[in-house]
Scaffold this active site. Structure first.
Site, PDB file in Angstrom:
ATOM      1  N   GLU A 186       0.823  -1.208   0.000  1.00 51.63           N
ATOM      2  CA  GLU A 186       0.000   0.000   0.000  1.00 51.63           C
ATOM      3  C   GLU A 186       0.855   1.256   0.000  1.00 51.63           C
ATOM      4  O   GLU A 186       2.013   1.248   0.394  1.00 51.63           O
ATOM      5  CB  GLU A 186      -0.938   0.024   1.212  1.00 51.63           C
ATOM      6  N   GLU A 329       4.469  -0.133   1.488  1.00 48.77           N
ATOM      7  CA  GLU A 329       4.698  -0.469   0.074  1.00 48.77           C
ATOM      8  C   GLU A 329       4.738  -1.971  -0.178  1.00 48.77           C
ATOM      9  O   GLU A 329       4.853  -2.390  -1.319  1.00 48.77           O
ATOM     10  CB  GLU A 329       6.007   0.153  -0.457  1.00 48.77           C
TER      11      GLU A 329
END
Length: 361
Positions: A186, A329
């Protein structure tokens, strides 16, 4: 009584079946016969057994690794809950997609993925900006950022469902293109605040117990962040017995997309590698909806966020390492992929004492 799930989401949830107990038992028997002292490979041995259950064979052979990075913005970011402005979200999406001398993508997740041979997929799950056209960007946004969860529900149930299904669709593509290990990732400035609110609601914890410093905020910002979570919970806009309602009320578009990634990965009987706290919030909703999802979740590491350990304890899952990571991430998940590949390889490729003619088996 919780609101029924939309039919397509209900079908996805129902497709998540338990890991294969017979394969796990056969794997345990095989582990006991391999040319090593019992337990000598430590946690790799149990990871191998769990992978046998996921893939339905005592000799699991996962191959490709994919990380799906979903990006979205958050209305609550206007409350000063992050050390960075919301403009960083679209800038980082561009960074994920940038051409660099080393290859596609200039972010940490890109560099780590290149190092371990993983493929990166990037999704616009609800970025509050006009993103430039790019052939590698998967567009799934239903609106530009969530609403401010301090004063109203972050999403409608329909919006949350749309992003869950978008995450599931991209997962099907990643599996079709060769991935057996899937990392939900994310990017979204402020997203540890909705993750904390979801965790507090689902685990019945006070805001201060599960709200951490995220990107590294100072004391004043942390106080605002805890206050934002407290305000969101005080609205009483959702019930823990209605996990989709909690996601819509307190979550984020990228969190919904990651939930879809997890459910679809499990339904396709592949392994999910969990990165950190925001992914953990999605996993809490996922296991509440589909309890067997837990069988397919492999936490990479315990991240620096204070709420991550309670999430893992509730899920009954043990992380593989503790490197103090807090980037997001999907970076931690990608780092863990070689450990899972090695766990499967030792179970699959090592010879037994009988096969090797080694005394002592």
């Amino acid at each position: 009584m919780p609101t029924p799930l939309p039919p397509e989401l209900a079908a996805l949830v129902q497709a998540v079946r338990p890991a294969d107990p017979a394969a796990m038992e056969a794997a345990r028997v095989r582990q006991a016969q391999l040319t090593k002292p019992a337990g000598a490979l430590g946690d790799l041995e149990e990871l191998g057994v769990r992978l046998a259950g996921v893939f339905g064979t005592e000799r699991p052979h996962p191959r490709g690794v994919a990380v799906i990075v979903a990006a979205g913005d958050h209305g609550v970011a206007a409350g000063g809950v992050s050390a960075y402005p919301p403009e960083v979200t679209p800038a980082m999406v561009a960074n994920f997609l940038a051409d660099t001398p080393a290859g596609p993508g200039g972010a940490a997740v890109n560099a780590i993925a290149r190092a371990v041979g993983a493929r990166v997929y990037v999704m616009d799950a609800g970025v509050n900006a006009e993103l430039p056209a790019h052939p590698a960007l998967v567009r799934a946004a239903v609106r530009r950022g969530t609403r401010d969860l301090r004063v109203e529900p972050a999403m409608t149930r329909e919006e949350a469902t749309a992003l869950i299904l978008a995450g599931a669709a991209l997962t099907r593509r990643a599996v079709e293109e060769g991935a057996d290990l899937i990392v939900p990732g994310e990017m979204g400035i402020g997203n540890t605040t909705p993750a904390a609110a979801m965790t507090a609601r689902l685990l019945g914890q006070g805001p201060a117990r599960v709200t951490g410093r995220g990107t590294g905020v100072d004391d004043a910002t942390l106080e605002r962040k805890v206050g934002a979570v407290r305000e969101a919970l005080a609205r009483q806009g959702s019930d823990p017995a209605d996990p989709l309602g909690v996601l819509a009320d307190l979550g984020g578009f990228e969190i919904a997309a990651m939930l879809g990634v997890m459910l679809q990965t499990a339904a396709l009987r592949r392994a999910v590698i969990l990165d950190g706290f925001v992914e953990g919030a999605a996993a809490l909703v996922g296991v509440a909806l589909a309890p067997h999802l837990r069988d397919f979740l492999f936490p990479a590491g315990e991240c620096a966020e204070v709420g991550h350990a309670p999430q893992l304890a509730h899920l009954g899952l043990k992380p593989m390492f503790d490197l103090g990571l807090r980037l997001g991430e999907g970076t931690g998940g990608v780092l863990a992929a070689p450990l899972l590949l090695a766990a499967a390889a030792t179970l699959r490729e090592m010879r037994t004492f009988a096969e090797a003619g080694v005394p002592g088996g």
